[in-house]
Design an enzyme around this catalytic site. Structure first.
Site, PDB file in Angstrom:
ATOM      1  N   GLY A  70       0.821  -1.195   0.000  1.00  0.00           N
ATOM      2  CA  GLY A  70       0.000   0.000   0.000  1.00  0.00           C
ATOM      3  C   GLY A  70       0.861   1.253   0.000  1.00  0.00           C
ATOM      4  O   GLY A  70       2.093   1.203   0.063  1.00  0.00           O
ATOM      5  N   VAL A  73       4.625   6.679  -3.444  1.00  0.00           N
ATOM      6  CA  VAL A  73       6.040   6.540  -3.769  1.00  0.00           C
ATOM      7  C   VAL A  73       6.892   6.994  -2.582  1.00  0.00           C
ATOM      8  O   VAL A  73       6.536   7.923  -1.848  1.00  0.00           O
ATOM      9  CB  VAL A  73       6.391   7.359  -5.032  1.00  0.00           C
ATOM     10  CG1 VAL A  73       6.171   8.846  -4.810  1.00  0.00           C
ATOM     11  CG2 VAL A  73       7.816   7.089  -5.487  1.00  0.00           C
ATOM     12  N   ALA A 140       8.042   6.052   7.193  1.00  0.00           N
ATOM     13  CA  ALA A 140       6.994   5.669   6.240  1.00  0.00           C
ATOM     14  C   ALA A 140       6.600   4.220   6.487  1.00  0.00           C
ATOM     15  O   ALA A 140       7.426   3.393   6.892  1.00  0.00           O
ATOM     16  CB  ALA A 140       7.488   5.842   4.812  1.00  0.00           C
ATOM     17  N   ILE A 141       5.328   3.905   6.237  1.00  0.00           N
ATOM     18  CA  ILE A 141       4.813   2.551   6.432  1.00  0.00           C
ATOM     19  C   ILE A 141       4.010   2.149   5.207  1.00  0.00           C
ATOM     20  O   ILE A 141       3.173   2.919   4.720  1.00  0.00           O
ATOM     21  CB  ILE A 141       3.925   2.469   7.690  1.00  0.00           C
ATOM     22  CG1 ILE A 141       4.773   2.718   8.944  1.00  0.00           C
ATOM     23  CG2 ILE A 141       3.211   1.121   7.775  1.00  0.00           C
ATOM     24  CD1 ILE A 141       3.965   2.806  10.223  1.00  0.00           C
ATOM     25  N   ALA A 155       9.913   2.036   7.083  1.00  0.00           N
ATOM     26  CA  ALA A 155      11.209   2.613   6.714  1.00  0.00           C
ATOM     27  C   ALA A 155      11.451   3.821   7.616  1.00  0.00           C
ATOM     28  O   ALA A 155      10.811   4.862   7.458  1.00  0.00           O
ATOM     29  CB  ALA A 155      11.209   3.026   5.245  1.00  0.00           C
ATOM     30  N   CYS A 171       5.356   9.805  -0.383  1.00  0.00           N
ATOM     31  CA  CYS A 171       4.072   9.262   0.079  1.00  0.00           C
ATOM     32  C   CYS A 171       2.880  10.046  -0.461  1.00  0.00           C
ATOM     33  O   CYS A 171       1.773   9.956   0.072  1.00  0.00           O
ATOM     34  CB  CYS A 171       4.031   9.194   1.604  1.00  0.00           C
ATOM     35  SG  CYS A 171       5.381   8.214   2.301  1.00  0.00           S
TER      36      CYS A 171
END
Length: 216
Positions: A70, A73, A140-141, A155, A171
């Protein structure tokens, strides 16, 4: 949960780690391997998840690797701790609750280093929010559930070169920036941060794990 640490002197190719992840995911989904977290560091790469829009890629010279997670970028590279929890899920597959658990673990890491990170409504990840400044994303997930088992993960920017985010809209969020633990005054290696993160992930993900019949 077991650990597989792929924290080498040289950051690893994304595809190499992804192949390892998928092989282990299949074993965990089949119940033949215990739940495991992969910790690694990637060589520079831009990956695009299922929610990536064309406008998220303003620089069309950037090579983009499409992945089955999901999110939009993002950039991965040296100084960023990647954690991929591969967890065989008990009961209902609640993706939102799972993401919130990952966020809680990262917020706990930040608190360990005396950094106040938090969630932001409508935005996935761990954030630094300060009055008069744009929100800054620390972690970020992006995850996927397949065969009742999780893959991909988080990350966390430890000492990442934040300039590498400038070629994309990270994102897909245009009114925010990125940050790192180093940017916030923390000096730590990826291994040291992983040492802090792992018990927090174990605690937060305990309620999701199916362990019956798994080989030791």
């Amino acid at each position: 949960m077991q650990q597989l640490r792929l924290l080498e002197d040289t950051p690893l190719d994304y595809r190499f780690v992804d192949d390892r992840q998928r092989a282990m995911h299949a074993e965990i989904a089949a119940g033949s391997r215990p739940n495991t977290v992969i910790y690694t560091e990637f060589a520079p790469v831009y990956t695009a998840g299922s929610r990536t829009l064309t406008d998220d890629l303003p620089d069309d010279s950037v090579p983009i690797l499409r992945v089955d997670r999901g999110g939009s970028v993002t950039y991965h590279g040296p100084g960023q701790l990647i954690a991929y929890p591969l967890v065989r899920v008990a009961g209902r597959q609640d993706v939102v609750a799972y993401v919130r658990a990952l966020e809680a673990a990262v917020i706990g890491v930040a608190a360990h280093f005396r950094i106040a990170a938090q969630r932001v409504a409508g935005r996935t990840g761990a954030w630094i929010v300060r009055a008069g400044e744009p929100d800054r994303k620390l972690c970020a997930i992006g995850v996927r559930f397949a065969k009742h088992t999780t893959m991909h993960g988080l990350a966390l920017n430890v000492s990442t070169d934040l300039a590498d985010f400038d070629r994309i809209v990270p994102c897909g969020i245009r009114d925010a920036a990125t940050t790192s633990l180093a940017d916030l005054g923390v000096t730590a290696t990826l291994g040291e941060v992983a040492d802090v993160l792992h018990p927090l992930l174990e605690r937060e993900l305990a309620r999701f794990q199916h362990v019956e019949g798994v080989a030791a």
